[in-house]
Design an enzyme around this catalytic site. Structure first.
Site, PDB file in Angstrom:
ATOM      1  N   ARG A 164      11.514   7.782  43.939  1.00 15.63           N
ATOM      2  CA  ARG A 164      10.812   7.673  42.664  1.00 15.63           C
ATOM      3  C   ARG A 164      10.807   9.026  41.963  1.00 15.63           C
ATOM      4  O   ARG A 164      10.844  10.080  42.580  1.00 15.63           O
ATOM      5  CB  ARG A 164       9.369   7.217  42.871  1.00 15.63           C
ATOM      6  CG  ARG A 164       9.196   5.779  43.334  1.00 15.63           C
ATOM      7  CD  ARG A 164       9.736   4.786  42.321  1.00 15.63           C
ATOM      8  NE  ARG A 164       9.343   5.097  40.956  1.00 15.63           N
ATOM      9  CZ  ARG A 164       8.230   4.648  40.376  1.00 15.63           C
ATOM     10  NH1 ARG A 164       7.392   3.881  41.047  1.00 15.63           N
ATOM     11  NH2 ARG A 164       7.945   4.958  39.116  1.00 15.63           N
ATOM     12  N   ARG A 200      25.449   8.467  31.396  1.00 17.35           N
ATOM     13  CA  ARG A 200      26.844   8.131  31.074  1.00 17.35           C
ATOM     14  C   ARG A 200      27.526   9.333  30.429  1.00 17.35           C
ATOM     15  O   ARG A 200      28.658   9.681  30.778  1.00 17.35           O
ATOM     16  CB  ARG A 200      26.885   6.937  30.118  1.00 17.35           C
ATOM     17  CG  ARG A 200      26.235   5.663  30.620  1.00 17.35           C
ATOM     18  CD  ARG A 200      26.945   5.060  31.792  1.00 17.35           C
ATOM     19  NE  ARG A 200      26.365   3.766  32.159  1.00 17.35           N
ATOM     20  CZ  ARG A 200      26.230   3.357  33.399  1.00 17.35           C
ATOM     21  NH1 ARG A 200      26.622   4.128  34.406  1.00 17.35           N
ATOM     22  NH2 ARG A 200      25.699   2.175  33.662  1.00 17.35           N
ATOM     23  N   CYS A 236      17.477  -0.159  31.870  1.00 12.72           N
ATOM     24  CA  CYS A 236      16.336   0.497  31.230  1.00 12.72           C
ATOM     25  C   CYS A 236      15.314  -0.554  30.806  1.00 12.72           C
ATOM     26  O   CYS A 236      15.682  -1.608  30.269  1.00 12.72           O
ATOM     27  CB  CYS A 236      16.781   1.290  30.003  1.00 12.72           C
ATOM     28  SG  CYS A 236      17.944   2.632  30.364  1.00 12.72           S
ATOM     29  N   GLU A 269       7.998   0.478  29.894  1.00  8.08           N
ATOM     30  CA  GLU A 269       6.854   0.547  30.806  1.00  8.08           C
ATOM     31  C   GLU A 269       5.677  -0.235  30.224  1.00  8.08           C
ATOM     32  O   GLU A 269       5.525  -0.352  29.004  1.00  8.08           O
ATOM     33  CB  GLU A 269       6.451   2.011  31.003  1.00  8.08           C
ATOM     34  CG  GLU A 269       5.384   2.247  32.045  1.00  8.08           C
ATOM     35  CD  GLU A 269       5.902   2.088  33.466  1.00  8.08           C
ATOM     36  OE1 GLU A 269       5.068   1.889  34.356  1.00  8.08           O
ATOM     37  OE2 GLU A 269       7.129   2.173  33.668  1.00  8.08           O
ATOM     38  N   ARG A 304      10.228   7.111  33.620  1.00 10.08           N
ATOM     39  CA  ARG A 304      10.131   6.927  35.061  1.00 10.08           C
ATOM     40  C   ARG A 304      11.458   6.402  35.590  1.00 10.08           C
ATOM     41  O   ARG A 304      12.199   5.732  34.853  1.00 10.08           O
ATOM     42  CB  ARG A 304       9.004   5.946  35.411  1.00 10.08           C
ATOM     43  CG  ARG A 304       7.598   6.439  35.075  1.00 10.08           C
ATOM     44  CD  ARG A 304       6.595   5.304  35.216  1.00 10.08           C
ATOM     45  NE  ARG A 304       5.200   5.721  35.112  1.00 10.08           N
ATOM     46  CZ  ARG A 304       4.542   5.872  33.972  1.00 10.08           C
ATOM     47  NH1 ARG A 304       5.149   5.648  32.818  1.00 10.08           N
ATOM     48  NH2 ARG A 304       3.260   6.239  33.966  1.00 10.08           N
ATOM     49  N   TYR A 360       8.391  14.576  40.384  1.00 14.17           N
ATOM     50  CA  TYR A 360       7.608  14.359  39.169  1.00 14.17           C
ATOM     51  C   TYR A 360       7.548  15.679  38.416  1.00 14.17           C
ATOM     52  O   TYR A 360       6.980  16.660  38.918  1.00 14.17           O
ATOM     53  CB  TYR A 360       6.211  13.839  39.508  1.00 14.17           C
ATOM     54  CG  TYR A 360       6.268  12.443  40.082  1.00 14.17           C
ATOM     55  CD1 TYR A 360       6.058  11.338  39.274  1.00 14.17           C
ATOM     56  CD2 TYR A 360       6.574  12.233  41.418  1.00 14.17           C
ATOM     57  CE1 TYR A 360       6.145  10.050  39.778  1.00 14.17           C
ATOM     58  CE2 TYR A 360       6.673  10.949  41.945  1.00 14.17           C
ATOM     59  CZ  TYR A 360       6.454   9.867  41.117  1.00 14.17           C
ATOM     60  OH  TYR A 360       6.556   8.592  41.627  1.00 14.17           O
ATOM     61  N   ARG A 386       1.235  11.676  40.196  1.00 11.33           N
ATOM     62  CA  ARG A 386       1.138  11.677  41.659  1.00 11.33           C
ATOM     63  C   ARG A 386       0.409  12.924  42.151  1.00 11.33           C
ATOM     64  O   ARG A 386       1.009  13.833  42.732  1.00 11.33           O
ATOM     65  CB  ARG A 386       2.541  11.607  42.286  1.00 11.33           C
ATOM     66  CG  ARG A 386       3.238  10.271  42.126  1.00 11.33           C
ATOM     67  CD  ARG A 386       2.552   9.161  42.898  1.00 11.33           C
ATOM     68  NE  ARG A 386       2.480   9.444  44.317  1.00 11.33           N
ATOM     69  CZ  ARG A 386       3.447   9.141  45.181  1.00 11.33           C
ATOM     70  NH1 ARG A 386       4.539   8.534  44.773  1.00 11.33           N
ATOM     71  NH2 ARG A 386       3.310   9.416  46.468  1.00 11.33           N
TER      72      ARG A 386
END
Length: 330
Positions: free
Chosen positions: A5, A60, A71, A74, A86, A103, A111
């Site tokens: 993540r 890319r 994609c 959120e 994210r 992060y 986090r």
């Protein structure tokens, strides 16, 4: 297969989205020692205020063309971090491979358990430490530790057990056995919520006399340090930056005039329907300041590297925002 993540904050321009996405993925690859051939697929999500470019498009253009990518937008949760990308990267690897989640920038606040950030807030009674610390902890998603409530809980226990305030040995014995738990905004003593009881004038009058007992402070400081070991925390008190967490990354000293602090405490108690006199509270605050500053063990004082904030003419929200900006800018 394992998943890594990550997240990063950015600005809503194609240039910034490309730059920050590439930086995030490059750091994930570098820290986890993976190559594009190790990657199975990558999922990106972005907050609704990021719509100038697709994060996948950035990769890319960066030369990563053989990895499947998607994609998504959120979920738009009230109060959530803005302008944030994210990612979750799925890789082929051995089961025993240790992965590091990344992060970056303000996304590190997502986090706090990975950051281990310590924030120390000191200051005299009524300066707004507890209120500010609670709101700041909520805004940062850190754990809040109210050390003053711990001393107040011990003081309350001393009162209800009718222990003489001058009986040091009995108070120390009580401190060594007391069961205090801090759960969200509640203070539990022996499993009973005493959050309101510890804010009464009789407790405020006696807490400085108990907290200045060296053996009591030693017991409490050890407990506070144990609590501080569990991830990112905000702790407020009178000797946090100087004694309890001298290595805290962020140290603040909140202050205000005695008159302003007395009025705040008066309004707080009146709101709780506790009958009090402003003059009595002002006298008690001045008395407590004197006791706290003149005690032999861990007196109230500003550490040399603390940031002083005079809250006399500031709202709680203004103080919280100022401290928040200082922390996230590092």
């Amino acid at each position: 297969m394992k998943a890594i993540r990550g997240a990063i904050t950015t600005e809503n321009t194609k240039e910034d989205i490309f730059k920050d996405t590439i930086n995030l993925i490059d750091e994930i690859f570098r820290c986890n020692e993976i190559k594009p051939n190790d990657v199975v697929l990558i999922f990106f999500s972005a907050t609704k205020d990021i719509n100038s470019a697709y994060p996948a498009e950035a990769l890319r253009h960066h030369g990563i063309t053989d990895i499947p990518m998607m994609c998504f937008q959120e979920m738009d949760v009230s109060g959530s971090l803005e302008k944030c990308i994210r990612v979750i990267v799925f890789i082929n690897c051995n089961d025993d491979k240790k992965v590091k989640h990344l992060y970056l920038k303000n996304a590190k606040l997502l986090r706090p358990d990975l950051l281990n950030i310590k924030v120390a807030i000191d200051g005299p009674a009524g300066a707004g430490k507890s209120t500010v610390a609670k709101k700041l902890a909520e805004k940062l998603n850190f754990t809040y530790i109210d050390t003053g409530a711990m001393y107040r809980a011990l003081t309350y226990k001393t009162i209800i057990e009718d222990i003489d305030i001058n009986n040091k040995d009995k108070i120390v014995e009580l401190a060594s056995k007391i069961d205090i738990k801090l759960e969200n905004d509640r203070v539990l003593l022996d499993g009973i919520d005493i959050s309101n009881e510890i804010r009464t004038p009789i407790v405020s009058e006696k807490v400085s006399l108990i907290s200045k007992i060296p053996e009591v402070r030693e017991i409490m400081v050890n407990l506070q340090r144990q609590l501080a070991n569990n991830g990112s925390v905000i702790m407020d008190g009178r000797d946090i930056a100087t004694v309890v967490m001298p290595n805290a990354q962020f140290k603040f000293f909140l202050t205000a005039s005695a008159e302003v602090r007395a009025m705040r405490r008066y309004n707080e108690l009146v709101e709780k329907k506790i009958s009090v006199s402003y003059d009595d509270i002002l006298r008690d605050i001045k008395k407590r300041d004197k006791i706290d500053m003149e005690r032999d063990i861990a007196p109230l004082k500003k550490s040399d590297d603390s940031i002083v904030i005079d809250t006399s003419d500031m709202t709680i929200e203004e103080v919280v925002c100022k401290m928040y900006d200082i922390i996230v800018s590092k």
